[in-house]
Design a protein around this motif. Structure first.
Motif, PDB file in Angstrom:
ATOM      1  N   ALA A 265       0.614  -1.966  -4.642  1.00 26.67           N
ATOM      2  CA  ALA A 265       0.199  -3.243  -4.066  1.00 26.67           C
ATOM      3  C   ALA A 265       1.377  -4.212  -3.946  1.00 26.67           C
ATOM      4  O   ALA A 265       1.607  -4.807  -2.892  1.00 26.67           O
ATOM      5  CB  ALA A 265      -0.916  -3.858  -4.910  1.00 26.67           C
ATOM      6  N   MET A 266       2.138  -4.396  -5.037  1.00 30.93           N
ATOM      7  CA  MET A 266       3.264  -5.324  -4.991  1.00 30.93           C
ATOM      8  C   MET A 266       4.369  -4.806  -4.070  1.00 30.93           C
ATOM      9  O   MET A 266       5.001  -5.571  -3.344  1.00 30.93           O
ATOM     10  CB  MET A 266       3.808  -5.546  -6.413  1.00 30.93           C
ATOM     11  CG  MET A 266       5.020  -6.461  -6.458  1.00 30.93           C
ATOM     12  SD  MET A 266       4.778  -8.042  -5.595  1.00 30.93           S
ATOM     13  CE  MET A 266       3.779  -8.940  -6.780  1.00 30.93           C
ATOM     14  N   LEU A 267       4.584  -3.495  -4.092  1.00 32.74           N
ATOM     15  CA  LEU A 267       5.613  -2.924  -3.215  1.00 32.74           C
ATOM     16  C   LEU A 267       5.233  -3.119  -1.747  1.00 32.74           C
ATOM     17  O   LEU A 267       6.098  -3.448  -0.910  1.00 32.74           O
ATOM     18  CB  LEU A 267       5.769  -1.436  -3.531  1.00 32.74           C
ATOM     19  CG  LEU A 267       7.129  -0.813  -3.237  1.00 32.74           C
ATOM     20  CD1 LEU A 267       8.246  -1.603  -3.888  1.00 32.74           C
ATOM     21  CD2 LEU A 267       7.148   0.626  -3.700  1.00 32.74           C
ATOM     22  N   LEU A 268       3.950  -2.920  -1.443  1.00 33.53           N
ATOM     23  CA  LEU A 268       3.494  -3.135  -0.060  1.00 33.53           C
ATOM     24  C   LEU A 268       3.664  -4.602   0.335  1.00 33.53           C
ATOM     25  O   LEU A 268       4.084  -4.901   1.465  1.00 33.53           O
ATOM     26  CB  LEU A 268       2.033  -2.716   0.064  1.00 33.53           C
ATOM     27  CG  LEU A 268       1.418  -2.833   1.465  1.00 33.53           C
ATOM     28  CD1 LEU A 268       2.169  -1.956   2.453  1.00 33.53           C
ATOM     29  CD2 LEU A 268      -0.062  -2.440   1.439  1.00 33.53           C
ATOM     30  N   ALA A 269       3.366  -5.517  -0.590  1.00 38.57           N
ATOM     31  CA  ALA A 269       3.538  -6.947  -0.286  1.00 38.57           C
ATOM     32  C   ALA A 269       5.006  -7.288  -0.048  1.00 38.57           C
ATOM     33  O   ALA A 269       5.345  -8.036   0.882  1.00 38.57           O
ATOM     34  CB  ALA A 269       2.995  -7.783  -1.449  1.00 38.57           C
ATOM     35  N   LEU A 270       5.895  -6.712  -0.871  1.00 32.27           N
ATOM     36  CA  LEU A 270       7.330  -6.950  -0.686  1.00 32.27           C
ATOM     37  C   LEU A 270       7.815  -6.430   0.661  1.00 32.27           C
ATOM     38  O   LEU A 270       8.546  -7.098   1.392  1.00 32.27           O
ATOM     39  CB  LEU A 270       8.117  -6.253  -1.799  1.00 32.27           C
ATOM     40  CG  LEU A 270       8.316  -6.992  -3.112  1.00 32.27           C
ATOM     41  CD1 LEU A 270       9.122  -6.131  -4.069  1.00 32.27           C
ATOM     42  CD2 LEU A 270       9.016  -8.319  -2.893  1.00 32.27           C
ATOM     43  N   HIS A 271       7.399  -5.218   0.980  1.00 27.07           N
ATOM     44  CA  HIS A 271       7.821  -4.617   2.252  1.00 27.07           C
ATOM     45  C   HIS A 271       7.264  -5.414   3.438  1.00 27.07           C
ATOM     46  O   HIS A 271       7.954  -5.596   4.446  1.00 27.07           O
ATOM     47  CB  HIS A 271       7.359  -3.163   2.335  1.00 27.07           C
ATOM     48  CG  HIS A 271       8.096  -2.258   1.401  1.00 27.07           C
ATOM     49  ND1 HIS A 271       7.814  -0.921   1.252  1.00 27.07           N
ATOM     50  CD2 HIS A 271       9.132  -2.500   0.559  1.00 27.07           C
ATOM     51  CE1 HIS A 271       8.627  -0.389   0.368  1.00 27.07           C
ATOM     52  NE2 HIS A 271       9.434  -1.319  -0.072  1.00 27.07           N
ATOM     53  N   ALA A 272       6.017  -5.862   3.320  1.00 30.15           N
ATOM     54  CA  ALA A 272       5.417  -6.645   4.409  1.00 30.15           C
ATOM     55  C   ALA A 272       6.191  -7.939   4.632  1.00 30.15           C
ATOM     56  O   ALA A 272       6.454  -8.344   5.774  1.00 30.15           O
ATOM     57  CB  ALA A 272       3.950  -6.940   4.086  1.00 30.15           C
ATOM     58  N   ALA A 273       6.589  -8.598   3.525  1.00 29.43           N
ATOM     59  CA  ALA A 273       7.374  -9.826   3.656  1.00 29.43           C
ATOM     60  C   ALA A 273       8.754  -9.535   4.233  1.00 29.43           C
ATOM     61  O   ALA A 273       9.278 -10.298   5.052  1.00 29.43           O
ATOM     62  CB  ALA A 273       7.494 -10.504   2.291  1.00 29.43           C
ATOM     63  N   LEU A 274       9.334  -8.428   3.806  1.00 32.35           N
ATOM     64  CA  LEU A 274      10.659  -8.042   4.333  1.00 32.35           C
ATOM     65  C   LEU A 274      10.591  -7.784   5.837  1.00 32.35           C
ATOM     66  O   LEU A 274      11.452  -8.243   6.603  1.00 32.35           O
ATOM     67  CB  LEU A 274      11.146  -6.785   3.608  1.00 32.35           C
ATOM     68  CG  LEU A 274      12.509  -6.247   4.047  1.00 32.35           C
ATOM     69  CD1 LEU A 274      13.630  -7.106   3.467  1.00 32.35           C
ATOM     70  CD2 LEU A 274      12.701  -4.790   3.611  1.00 32.35           C
ATOM     71  N   LEU A 343       9.593   0.927  -9.396  1.00 29.95           N
ATOM     72  CA  LEU A 343       9.278   2.353  -9.329  1.00 29.95           C
ATOM     73  C   LEU A 343       9.782   3.132 -10.534  1.00 29.95           C
ATOM     74  O   LEU A 343       9.149   4.076 -10.985  1.00 29.95           O
ATOM     75  CB  LEU A 343       9.875   2.959  -8.066  1.00 29.95           C
ATOM     76  CG  LEU A 343       9.147   2.705  -6.747  1.00 29.95           C
ATOM     77  CD1 LEU A 343       9.887   3.354  -5.596  1.00 29.95           C
ATOM     78  CD2 LEU A 343       7.731   3.256  -6.816  1.00 29.95           C
ATOM     79  N   GLN A 344      10.973   2.753 -11.025  1.00 28.88           N
ATOM     80  CA  GLN A 344      11.615   3.628 -12.004  1.00 28.88           C
ATOM     81  C   GLN A 344      11.865   2.985 -13.362  1.00 28.88           C
ATOM     82  O   GLN A 344      12.123   3.696 -14.329  1.00 28.88           O
ATOM     83  CB  GLN A 344      12.949   4.124 -11.435  1.00 28.88           C
ATOM     84  CG  GLN A 344      12.764   4.957 -10.184  1.00 28.88           C
ATOM     85  CD  GLN A 344      14.071   5.275  -9.505  1.00 28.88           C
ATOM     86  OE1 GLN A 344      15.107   5.308 -10.150  1.00 28.88           O
ATOM     87  NE2 GLN A 344      14.051   5.507  -8.216  1.00 28.88           N
ATOM     88  N   GLN A 345      11.852   1.652 -13.416  1.00 31.27           N
ATOM     89  CA  GLN A 345      12.193   1.026 -14.686  1.00 31.27           C
ATOM     90  C   GLN A 345      11.002   0.349 -15.356  1.00 31.27           C
ATOM     91  O   GLN A 345      11.163  -0.341 -16.358  1.00 31.27           O
ATOM     92  CB  GLN A 345      13.316   0.003 -14.461  1.00 31.27           C
ATOM     93  CG  GLN A 345      14.589   0.651 -13.939  1.00 31.27           C
ATOM     94  CD  GLN A 345      15.706  -0.346 -13.681  1.00 31.27           C
ATOM     95  OE1 GLN A 345      15.611  -1.507 -14.052  1.00 31.27           O
ATOM     96  NE2 GLN A 345      16.757   0.092 -13.027  1.00 31.27           N
ATOM     97  N   GLY A 346       9.831   0.553 -14.777  1.00 27.21           N
ATOM     98  CA  GLY A 346       8.626   0.048 -15.414  1.00 27.21           C
ATOM     99  C   GLY A 346       8.468  -1.454 -15.384  1.00 27.21           C
ATOM    100  O   GLY A 346       7.842  -2.036 -16.276  1.00 27.21           O
ATOM    101  N   TRP A 347       9.060  -2.125 -14.380  1.00 27.11           N
ATOM    102  CA  TRP A 347       8.895  -3.576 -14.295  1.00 27.11           C
ATOM    103  C   TRP A 347       7.431  -3.932 -14.056  1.00 27.11           C
ATOM    104  O   TRP A 347       6.704  -3.215 -13.348  1.00 27.11           O
ATOM    105  CB  TRP A 347       9.712  -4.129 -13.134  1.00 27.11           C
ATOM    106  CG  TRP A 347      11.191  -4.164 -13.343  1.00 27.11           C
ATOM    107  CD1 TRP A 347      11.895  -3.548 -14.345  1.00 27.11           C
ATOM    108  CD2 TRP A 347      12.158  -4.833 -12.530  1.00 27.11           C
ATOM    109  NE1 TRP A 347      13.236  -3.786 -14.195  1.00 27.11           N
ATOM    110  CE2 TRP A 347      13.423  -4.576 -13.094  1.00 27.11           C
ATOM    111  CE3 TRP A 347      12.081  -5.617 -11.389  1.00 27.11           C
ATOM    112  CZ2 TRP A 347      14.599  -5.081 -12.544  1.00 27.11           C
ATOM    113  CZ3 TRP A 347      13.243  -6.118 -10.838  1.00 27.11           C
ATOM    114  CH2 TRP A 347      14.494  -5.861 -11.421  1.00 27.11           C
ATOM    115  N   ALA A 348       7.031  -5.062 -14.606  1.00 26.43           N
ATOM    116  CA  ALA A 348       5.704  -5.582 -14.276  1.00 26.43           C
ATOM    117  C   ALA A 348       5.734  -6.183 -12.869  1.00 26.43           C
ATOM    118  O   ALA A 348       6.787  -6.642 -12.399  1.00 26.43           O
ATOM    119  CB  ALA A 348       5.327  -6.663 -15.292  1.00 26.43           C
ATOM    120  N   ALA A 349       4.590  -6.189 -12.201  1.00 23.09           N
ATOM    121  CA  ALA A 349       4.538  -6.672 -10.816  1.00 23.09           C
ATOM    122  C   ALA A 349       4.983  -8.123 -10.697  1.00 23.09           C
ATOM    123  O   ALA A 349       5.581  -8.526  -9.696  1.00 23.09           O
ATOM    124  CB  ALA A 349       3.128  -6.498 -10.271  1.00 23.09           C
TER     125      ALA A 349
END
Length: 387
Positions: A265-274, A343-349
């Motif tokens: 969800a957060m990755l999709l939001a980031l990509h959409a903003a980008l 994706l790889q370091q376990g960051w919170a959204a």
């Protein structure tokens, strides 16, 4: 949706349906490329890289070394050239990625307790291949060297435990914290997809706005929105943004299906903003330059090399000052850095929220610039017809 915005929206969709190539470049072509990238890196880690061994010793130790090399997962002994000329031809023609030369007299030198050396010739232009091969060759040679030294110490009267401890009194403990399997599909394919989509987004933004000026149809575009710049811009860019976001969502679903993504969800939001930011940037440049060609050239200049500056392929902190400043000015760099964290370091959204806010603010600023410029060029005949 207001009548003006609906009119521009319908006009843009009609234009896309009338041009299958434009529709393909925003729809199934990037989706196909994304799936192709996932398939290309599906092995995860490069294994069985072909190397050649030029054995000039033909002894027991040389054969033992070749067995150790062949047992390494990253190497495949695919050729045994008879002489240096044949070995050089194999390396030069690209049939092997590296050549290991075992010199004559290796066994004799080892038997006398002297240091012997094997030589690895590799093509450092292929840094990934080269690094993997060097690691496995170093491991195989180190294992054999350690075995020889330990055996010699035991013959001199040391116990196996004492020999092992005195042979390597200081050891380095290496432990990967993230992407421990060195999965290329996880870190490379996932980074290439937003890089591709952001390029298409900026080209689409430049093309969408610049084409109206080139074809002298910008008065009809602005008039369809009742002369209001914001609805004209938003409805004009929305179809391309939705198509690219839909493609990105399908790729993220594929990553989730492969187990490489827990929550997108957060990755999709980031990509959409980008994508929105680069669409707005392309449109703003086309309206400012009043030239489709200049806007498309700028899109290529900014987005084509952006992945190289992102820090994924080359360390950001090792770049010269100027290159690093350029890299840090590109939104893609920050998006990929945060993506790696998610994706790889376990960051919170929530760690991605500052970047999401910055991307949205940048998008609004660029849309405001384009909206300010649009009425000034849409009805100006001097801005029409330029390629």
């Amino acid at each position: 949706m207001s009548p003006g915005r609906r009119a521009v929206w319908s006009r843009e969709w009609a234009r896309l349906r009338a041009d299958p190539l434009d529709l393909a470049m925003l729809g199934w072509v990037p989706l196909l490329l994304g799936l192709l990238m996932l398939w290309t890196f599906s092995a995860g880690l490069a294994t069985r890289l072909p190397i050649a061994v030029l054995d000039q010793d033909h002894s027991g130790p040389s054969r033992q070394l070749q067995r150790l090399l062949d047992a390494a997962p990253g190497l495949a002994l695919s050729a045994a050239p008879a002489d240096p000329a044949e070995a050089r031809a194999l390396l030069r023609d690209g049939r092997v990625y590296a050549l290991l030369v075992i010199p004559a007299g290796l066994a004799r030198e080892l038997k006398r307790g002297r240091a012997a050396q094997v030589q690895l010739l590799h093509n450092a232009q292929f840094s990934t291949h080269s690094g993997l091969i060097q690691k496995d060759v170093r491991g195989a040679v180190g294992t054999m060297s350690a075995g020889i030294e330990l055996l010699a110490r035991e013959k001199r009267g040391q116990s196996p435990l004492a020999a092992a401890q005195s042979f390597e009194p200081l050891r380095a403990g290496l432990a990967s914290q993230y992407n421990t399997a060195l999965n290329y599909q996880q870190f490379l394919a996932t980074a290439l997809m937003p890089a591709l989509l952001h390029l298409l987004a900026m080209v689409a933004g430049a093309w969408t706005a610049g084409r109206e000026l080139r074809d002298a149809s910008s008065p009809a575009w602005l008039d369809a929105a009742g002369g209001r710049a914001w609805p004209a811009l938003l409805a004009k860019l929305a179809p391309a943004w939705l198509l690219l976001c839909a493609t990105d969502a399908l790729i993220l679903l594929a990553l989730q299906g492969l187990g490489l993504l827990q929550s997108g969800a957060m990755l999709l939001a980031l990509h959409a903003a980008l994508l929105a930011l680069y669409l707005a940037l392309g449109a703003a440049l086309a309206l400012l330059a009043r030239s489709l060609r200049l806007a498309l050239s700028a899109a290529g200049f900014i987005t084509a090399p952006a992945f190289a500056f992102s820090g994924i392929g080359f360390p950001l902190m090792a770049m010269p000052e100027g290159a690093r400043l350029w890299a840090e000015a590109l939104p893609l760099t920050w998006t990929l850095q945060v993506q790696v964290g998610l994706l790889q370091q376990g960051w919170a959204a929530r760690a991605a929220l500052p970047l999401l806010g910055a991307l949205l603010a940048g998008t609004l600023a660029l849309l405001a610039l384009a909206a300010w410029r649009l009425p000034r060029v849409a009805h100006d005949p001097a801005a029409w017809g330029k390629r």
